[in-house]
Design a protein around this motif. Sequence first.
Motif, PDB file in Angstrom:
ATOM      1  N   GLN A 271       0.814  -1.215   0.000  1.00 33.40           N
ATOM      2  CA  GLN A 271       0.000   0.000   0.000  1.00 33.40           C
ATOM      3  C   GLN A 271       0.852   1.272   0.000  1.00 33.40           C
TER       4      GLN A 271
ATOM      5  N   TRP B   3     -14.725  -0.253  17.139  1.00 28.24           N
ATOM      6  CA  TRP B   3     -14.932  -0.715  15.776  1.00 28.24           C
ATOM      7  C   TRP B   3     -14.724  -2.225  15.801  1.00 28.24           C
TER       8      TRP B   3
ATOM      9  N   GLU C 170      -7.832  -7.386   2.604  1.00 29.39           N
ATOM     10  CA  GLU C 170      -9.215  -6.989   2.861  1.00 29.39           C
ATOM     11  C   GLU C 170      -9.309  -6.221   4.177  1.00 29.39           C
TER      12      GLU C 170
ATOM     13  N   ASN D 256      -7.984  -2.743   3.597  1.00 26.94           N
ATOM     14  CA  ASN D 256      -8.966  -1.943   2.866  1.00 26.94           C
ATOM     15  C   ASN D 256     -10.138  -1.545   3.762  1.00 26.94           C
ATOM     16  N   GLN D 257     -10.596  -2.460   4.610  1.00 28.69           N
ATOM     17  CA  GLN D 257     -11.684  -2.160   5.550  1.00 28.69           C
ATOM     18  C   GLN D 257     -11.257  -1.041   6.505  1.00 28.69           C
TER      19      GLN D 257
ATOM     20  N   ARG E 129      -8.926   1.203   6.028  1.00 30.69           N
ATOM     21  CA  ARG E 129      -8.769   2.448   5.269  1.00 30.69           C
ATOM     22  C   ARG E 129     -10.135   3.121   5.071  1.00 30.69           C
ATOM     23  N   ARG E 130     -11.157   2.352   4.700  1.00 31.73           N
ATOM     24  CA  ARG E 130     -12.496   2.922   4.511  1.00 31.73           C
ATOM     25  C   ARG E 130     -13.012   3.547   5.816  1.00 31.73           C
ATOM     26  N   LEU E 131     -12.876   2.834   6.917  1.00 33.76           N
ATOM     27  CA  LEU E 131     -13.349   3.340   8.209  1.00 33.76           C
ATOM     28  C   LEU E 131     -12.586   4.596   8.629  1.00 33.76           C
TER      29      LEU E 131
ATOM     30  N   GLU F  75     -10.865   6.718   6.678  1.00 28.94           N
ATOM     31  CA  GLU F  75     -11.164   7.853   5.796  1.00 28.94           C
ATOM     32  C   GLU F  75     -12.533   8.446   6.099  1.00 28.94           C
ATOM     33  N   ALA F  76     -13.481   7.611   6.520  1.00 26.46           N
ATOM     34  CA  ALA F  76     -14.809   8.123   6.879  1.00 26.46           C
ATOM     35  C   ALA F  76     -14.776   8.868   8.217  1.00 26.46           C
TER      36      ALA F  76
ATOM     37  N   PRO G 178     -11.834  12.392   7.898  1.00 23.48           N
ATOM     38  CA  PRO G 178     -11.725  12.819   6.497  1.00 23.48           C
ATOM     39  C   PRO G 178     -10.742  13.965   6.307  1.00 23.48           C
TER      40      PRO G 178
END
Length: 160
Positions: A68, A116, A139, A142-143, A145-147, A149-150, A153
Amino acid sequence: MAAGGAEREGNTALPGSVLFACNLNSIRSAMAEEILKNLHGNRIFVDSVGVRPADAPDPFTAEVLREQGLVPPASGPKGFDDLEETSFDLIVALTPEARDMAEALTRSSATEVEFWAIDDPLASPTGGNRERRLAAYRELCNQLRRLIEARFPRAEKAAI
């Protein structure tokens, strides 16, 4: 920036300091630490710990972070007792055990604790296959990273 304070990023108040906590500090919290550092640089002080830290860094974590473009933590796994900084604005617990520890440690402080529920990639039925294990770690990354970034932000640059 050391612990304490918050910076406004867009319409969202970012904490000045975040601690990620899991069981071993070799996979989930280590990944989360590096992802948030990469996303916000030194705008947020970030660290990570485990309830019972592993004896050594996880090699799959290091491999996936490098894929990454991230640098694996140099310090290796550490526990709550190993922290140099102990005052955080936010502790993000990634396991029920870490949540319990964080809540016990912050009963008399203003530290916010979030939970989380993140599955352990080692608990996935990987069958010992290297590629399946790496896929589970990817995975997870990626999970996270999504959390992240949300929850944390970055401000979007205004269009000119």
